[in-house]
Design a protein around this motif. Structure first.
Motif, PDB file in Angstrom:
ATOM      1  N   HIS A   1       0.798  -1.212   0.000  1.00 48.88           N
ATOM      2  CA  HIS A   1       0.000   0.000   0.000  1.00 48.88           C
ATOM      3  C   HIS A   1       0.832   1.263   0.000  1.00 48.88           C
ATOM      4  O   HIS A   1       0.625   2.114  -0.848  1.00 48.88           O
ATOM      5  CB  HIS A   1      -1.095   0.038   1.059  1.00 48.88           C
ATOM      6  CG  HIS A   1      -2.020   1.155   0.707  1.00 48.88           C
ATOM      7  ND1 HIS A   1      -3.065   0.997  -0.153  1.00 48.88           N
ATOM      8  CD2 HIS A   1      -1.936   2.474   0.947  1.00 48.88           C
ATOM      9  CE1 HIS A   1      -3.605   2.170  -0.388  1.00 48.88           C
ATOM     10  NE2 HIS A   1      -2.946   3.083   0.267  1.00 48.88           N
TER      11      HIS A   1
ATOM     12  N   HIS B   1      -6.877  -3.346   3.592  1.00 50.84           N
ATOM     13  CA  HIS B   1      -8.005  -3.261   2.657  1.00 50.84           C
ATOM     14  C   HIS B   1      -7.772  -4.128   1.422  1.00 50.84           C
ATOM     15  O   HIS B   1      -8.684  -4.292   0.625  1.00 50.84           O
ATOM     16  CB  HIS B   1      -8.328  -1.817   2.269  1.00 50.84           C
ATOM     17  CG  HIS B   1      -7.227  -1.079   1.582  1.00 50.84           C
ATOM     18  ND1 HIS B   1      -6.982   0.249   1.823  1.00 50.84           N
ATOM     19  CD2 HIS B   1      -6.322  -1.464   0.672  1.00 50.84           C
ATOM     20  CE1 HIS B   1      -5.959   0.632   1.084  1.00 50.84           C
ATOM     21  NE2 HIS B   1      -5.550  -0.387   0.374  1.00 50.84           N
ATOM     22  N   HIS B   2      -6.582  -4.660   1.276  1.00 51.97           N
ATOM     23  CA  HIS B   2      -6.362  -5.599   0.178  1.00 51.97           C
ATOM     24  C   HIS B   2      -6.727  -7.016   0.601  1.00 51.97           C
ATOM     25  O   HIS B   2      -6.621  -7.947  -0.185  1.00 51.97           O
ATOM     26  CB  HIS B   2      -4.905  -5.564  -0.261  1.00 51.97           C
ATOM     27  CG  HIS B   2      -4.485  -4.215  -0.750  1.00 51.97           C
ATOM     28  ND1 HIS B   2      -4.629  -3.835  -2.063  1.00 51.97           N
ATOM     29  CD2 HIS B   2      -3.967  -3.155  -0.109  1.00 51.97           C
ATOM     30  CE1 HIS B   2      -4.201  -2.597  -2.200  1.00 51.97           C
ATOM     31  NE2 HIS B   2      -3.796  -2.153  -1.039  1.00 51.97           N
TER      32      HIS B   2
HETATM   33 CU   LIG Z   1      -3.881  -0.243  -0.634  1.00 47.59          CU
END
Ligand SMILES: [Cu+2]
Ligand code: HEM
Ligand SMILES: [Cu+2]
Lengths: 443, 624
Positions: free
Chosen positions: B313, B362-363
């Motif tokens: 990220h 969030h992945h």
């Molecule tokens: Cu991300």
């Protein structure tokens, strides 16, 4: 060959042409005494106008896509939870579309409106606390609403299923799915990957299957006994590589065997009956409309992902870790076919995590039946319970009446080529006493 | 802070003479062009390498786009590039499809947009905009480029692995089927990437991927440390932190992100190498692959994903922040206006930098991670939308009542803001775990990240090249060709990536070799996906051809472009006070002294519409 030459020629000529044009352009701008950095009013205005036209055309394109393809691509959600997802998704779409149109319009409109004009100086406006406050606080509020609604839904979606929920295990491997229904007791038998044999593809744990795995590991052509025999046989000479391979194999199998013996010792015989009535099902997953399902997921080799687009459900399947989710289908396959006016339509379970060459083919049909039909299907599976398949010697009951019981499956070879032809056929529904699913209930 | 600035002056003055002398050395070809220690030359080396890698990755994407639009149809084009091995009879093989996608993604993210974008512009601009003679360590800087070059080379060569050999040179045991580059996606999740039995690219191809990335990371760490030290210590007199151009702020935070996150990927890769070579079980548990029962037990594939995305990220912002920094500068200059909300911009860069470390989950919403943990990541992820929104509104306000000069660089910078908006809003949906369940890993995600990260960063990079080309090569690029290039690119960008949202909404998973499988169960989705895939591919070919305009303009102008003037865009920052011809040490005489922030454009009371940073405040004039 000729075409290739022609293409090459055209490219070369094109490059030369551009180069020449540039020379002319440069010479003429030299005459006008302007450099590349001096953007003429004509270029400036033209590009400003084009920016604004561009954004308008972009909107036309976006709206055209929406009208033509919209949210309808995968149709109405076919589960209760999916309907809520769609509702929330639509709400979010409205919000982000508003932001998308508003900010892009401002951006491109300003680009057009404020291009340099003779005599107009830019307005020196380094900051303004009030404005900056507004566009920190307003997005924060909108996001708060989104977060609250989203988390509420998320908690619901991931909460435990009810006691009544039908338990089903979905087992994934390169490149197919196998389902295991918990049977009459609605309890799934335990499993361990070390118990996997040709007869017990899912590694289900019973006293019998443990013994059979041990036998398998010890005996047979590739069994432990035969390996150590080979290694000790002085008449046989191996290349260094083969010798090494055999030795690794030997130590691997010895270790697994030790673990199997431990398992045998600790196994609780009372648990055998949980597994005995489990139903094993390939190719097509049958679900009952209006019943909640609790799915457990396993993976044999690499990570896969169980993706049910029509039910808006998805979770990864991970080797060594059982994952889960639940949903309640609420539109039967027949109803959906009528709704979509597509008598070939089927719900689907797809793999949605890269898992090798044939990843894109890793699918399982899903058929949602009305309750009476579902019960008829269950009845047709009476002879495909785990204990019956396991004890049917020598191979699993392949010619079971419903014809979709465990097909004797061999390991997939490396490189991802699949063993059988990939075109999937209509789900087998002989038990329903009709050839295809479709019936035109409505008019 | 004051102490630091002060220190750096002392340090600097003592060096000034020494560096100045350097300028008069005659340098050999090798030390000038190849093993150069000069930050400007190193920046150009990064750029050229990145352009090459970018073209390669684009070509790969065209190859697999052809397969997606016309699945199974024979294509001479494919056959020409891939030969009988990978495209027998002109039809791409399944495995190679995944290989192409993987290498495409890897090159685009790491080599073009991490190495290329921040390597090029951090190198060129940090010393020039800060008023330094060079980077803190010229030698380490050179090393960082050569690491980058070596890793690019290995990644490129991995495309040619065939049965354990490259160009006939046997590297591993003659393993039939150990062919092709890494095929586990750019995220290389184990066990797929850990088990050579699972897919043909997980043998030598994967080993090369891992080694290439390990070298890449080492290089990028050296580079980043150098940038950080330079920014902290080598600012010229008067260049306080709050007088730095936003470009430098962006590079600075980017470098910090890199230093904190890349080592985590490095360890993840190291553990993976151990699992592959030493039989450990960090990521492996209870596996039967290709008929072989492995003894590994107790490892967790999720561990890898946590480690990967802890880098992954921040990586998105490592790619994005430099692009945003460049465009801040370009938009202010060409609007002839100060950037709106300079301090808020710095604040958002810092906020984004900080938050980007706590959103990686969030992945992983649907990996089987604990749902409560998921909720935490929903919250942090949506928080990061706020500083992003602030940046967008500030850009728009900068344009408002400006006097815009629409150079090609300016158009690209505005295009960047647009793609940042368009891609950013769909992020809100993906960040909402409840909705992510329905669309995770579909083409909706592919559309999202290509627009918000891919296109924004590429636009930023083009903007940077057009704007700073005169500084890099002392010549001008052709403006008309620049316009043509911009229009093809923005039309191509939206034409390629916008329809992908709808492909995803129709339920199409990503990394699928052939979507005609949908024909077996859902006619609606099938029609929609097949239609759109053709549209996307046609736009992709159009956009790719458009890049030829750029390549031509770029290389032609390096040699034949008209000579540049010293400050072509009438800009305030210090790099435009150096002579057009590059000299070692950047400024022939003393280093410039800074008296003001870099955004005094159209200041009331001033005659010109720009006042460079080294111009002292007039009597009675207030700093902004
Ligand atoms: Cu991300
Ligand atoms: C000519 C322009 C481009 C085209 C046509 C294109 C197209 C594609 C397509 C079709 C995929 C496959 C998606 C999937 O199946 O998962 C893909 C993957 C990807 N692309 Fe691009 N792309 C382009 C430029 C870029 C750029 C500029 C970036 C930089 C961020 C990028 C980064 C990626 C990444 C990270 C992946 C994922 C690879 C993977 O799944 O492992 N692409 N691209
Ligand atoms: Cu898969």
């Amino acid at each position: 060959m000729i075409t290739k030459l022609i293409i090459l020629l055209i490219i070369v000529l094109g490059v030369i042409a551009i180069a020449q044009l540039m020379r002319v352009y440069e010479l003429s701008s030299k005459l006008r005494k302007t450099g590349e950095q001096d953007i003429s009013d004509r270029d400036n205005n033209l590009n400003g106008r084009m920016m604004f036209i561009f954004v308008l055309l972009l909107y036309v394109f976006v709206i055209w896509l929406m009208m033509k393809y919209g949210w309808t691509g995968r149709g109405e959600a076919a589960s209760t939870i999916g309907k809520e997802t769609d509702w929330l998704l639509n709400l979010n779409f409205i919000i982000i579309f508003a932001v998308f149109f508003l900010t892009n319009t401002l951006l491109f409109y300003f680009t057009y409106k404020y291009v340099r004009k003779a005599g107009v100086k830019a307005y020196y406006f380094p900051h303004n606390n009030k404005l900056e406050m507004i566009w920190t606080v307003v997005p924060a509020c909108v996001l708060a609403v989104i977060i609250i609604l989203g988390l509420k839904k998320w908690n619901e979606a991931t909460s435990e299923s009810g006691k009544e929920a039908i338990r089903v295990e979905l087992f994934s491997k390169q490149f197919d799915w196998t389902a295991r229904y918990a049977g009459t007791d609605n309890k799934l038998g335990r499993f361990d990957y070390k118990l996997t044999t040709d007869k017990n593809e899912l590694g289900i744990m019973t006293s019998q299957s443990i013994q059979s795995a041990i036998d398998n590991m010890e005996g047979g052509v590739t069994g432990l006994d035969s390996i150590s025999f080979k290694l000790n046989d002085e008449n046989l000479v191996f290349s260094a590589i083969d010798q090494q391979k055999l030795e690794t194999d030997l130590s691997r199998k010895t270790r697994l065997l030790r673990l199997l013996y431990q398992m045998k010792e600790h196994h609780d015989k009372k648990l055998d009956k949980d597994a005995a009535d489990d139903i094993i099902q390939k190719d097509t997953l049958f679900l009952c409309k209006g019943r909640e399902y609790e799915f457990n997921f396993r993976a044999k080799d690499v990570i896969h992902s169980a993706y049910f687009p029509h039910f808006r459900a998805q979770v990864n399947t991970v080797p060594g870790l059982t994952t889960r989710f639940k949903f309640t289908p609420d539109i039967s396959t027949d109803e959906m076919r009528v709704k979509k006016n597509d008598d070939k339509f089927n719900y689907i379970l797809m793999c949605n995590k890269i898992c090798g060459g044939a990843h894109y083919k890793m699918k399982m049909f899903v058929v949602v039946l009305e309750e009476d039909e579902y019960n008829r299907w269950l009845k047709s599976k009476e002879n495909s319970t785990f204990d019956k398949i396991f004890n049917a010697a020598p191979a699993p009951a392949a010619e079971d009446a419903s014809a979709d019981a465990a097909e004797n499956d061999t390991q997939t070879p490396a490189g991802g080529e699949e063993k059988k032809d990939t075109t999937m056929v209509e789900p087998k529904t002989a038990f329903l006493g009709r050839k295809s699913l479709i019936i035109n209930k409505v008019g | 802070m004051a102490a630091i600035t002060h220190d750096s002056h002392g340090h600097h003055d003592s060096h000034a003479h020494h560096d100045h002398d350097h300028g008069h050395h005659e340098e050999s070809f090798v030390s000038k062009y190849i093993f150069s220690h000069d930050h400007k030359m190193i920046g150009k080396q990064f750029l050229i390498t990145a352009v090459f890698m970018g073209v390669l990755a684009m070509l790969l994407s065209i190859l697999f786009r052809i397969q997606l639009a016309w699945p199974g149809e024979s294509s001479d084009f494919l056959h020409f590039f891939l030969g009988d091995d990978w495209a027998p009879k002109g039809v791409l093989k399944e495995d190679m499809y995944l290989g192409l996608v993987t290498i495409h993604g890897t090159i685009m993210v790491f080599f073009l947009l991490t190495g290329g974008l921040s390597g090029t512009f951090s190198n060129i601009l940090i010393p020039l905009q800060l008023g330094a003679r060079d980077m803190a360590s010229g030698f380490l800087n050179m090393l960082s480029y050569w690491f980058f070059f070596l890793s690019s080379l290995i990644m490129f060569l991995s495309l040619f692995v065939h049965d354990g050999a490259i160009f006939g040179i046997q590297i591993t045991d003659a393993n039939v089927g150990d062919s092709g580059p890494a095929m586990a996606g750019w995220t290389i999740y184990p066990p797929l990437s850990a088990l050579p039995q699972a897919v043909s690219g997980s043998g030598l191809g994967m080993t090369m991927w891992l080694f290439s990335m390990a070298i890449f990371i080492a290089g990028s760490l050296i580079g980043s440390l150098n940038y950080i030290v330079t920014v902290l210590n080598l600012r010229t007199k008067g260049m306080t932190m709050t007088r730095m151009p936003l470009t430098i702020w962006a590079f600075f935070v980017t470098a910090i992100l890199g230093v904190l996150s890349f080592p985590v990927l490095f360890s993840a890769a190291l553990l993976l190498i151990m699992d592959r070579l030493a039989g450990t079980s960090f990521y492996l548990s209870d596996i039967i692959v290709n008929g072989e029962m492995l003894t590994n037990h107790g490892g967790s594939p999720l561990l890898f994903q946590h480690l990967f995305w802890f880098l992954g990220h921040p990586e998105v912002y490592i790619v994005l922040l430099p692009a945003l920094g460049l465009s801040s500068e370009i938009i202010a200059t060409n609007s002839r206006k100060p950037i709106f909300g300079y301090r808020a911009m710095i604040g958002s860069i810092l906020a984004i930098g900080f938050l980007s470390f706590i959103v990686w989950g969030h992945h992983m919403f649907i990996t089987g991670m604990n749902p409560f943990l998921g909720s935490v990541f929903v919250f942090t992820t949506l928080l990061i939308a706020i500083p992003s929104a602030v940046k967008v509104f500030n850009y728009i306000t900068t344009l408002w009542r400006g006097s815009l000069v629409l150079t090609p660089a300016m158009l690209f910078a505005i295009g960047l803001v647009s793609t940042f908006i368009t891609g950013g809003v769909t992020g809100i949906i993906l960040a909402d775990s409840a909705l992510d369940i329905a669309i995770h890993d579909t083409y909706f995600v592919v559309a999202h990240f290509h627009i918000v990260m891919g296109m924004s960063a590429v636009f930023g990079m083009f903007a940077g090249v057009y704007h700073w080309f005169p500084k890099m090569y002392g010549r001008m690029m052709n403006t008309r060709l620049g316009y043509a290039h911009f229009w093809v690119t923005i039309i191509g960008a939206y034409g390629v990536f916008f329809p992908m949202h709808f492909v995803g909404i129709a339920g199409a998973p990503r990394r699928y070799y052939d979507y005609s499988v949908f024909g077996q169960f859902d006619t609606d989705s099938y029609n929609m996906i097949m239609d759109l895939n053709v549209i996307v591919t046609v736009f992709a070919i159009f956009a790719a051809l458009g890049q030829l305009i750029f390549l031509f303009n770029f290389f032609y102008s390096i040699y034949r472009g008209p000579k540049a003037v010293q400050n072509p865009w009438k800009s305030n920052t210090l790099e435009w006070t150096t002579p057009v011809e590059h000299i070692h040490g950047n400024w022939p005489g003393e280093l410039p002294t800074v008296h003001r922030w870099p955004y005094d454009y159209s200041k009331p009371g001033a005659e010109e519409d720009f006042i460079p940073q080294n111009v002292p405040l007039a009597e009675g004039e207030e700093e902004h």
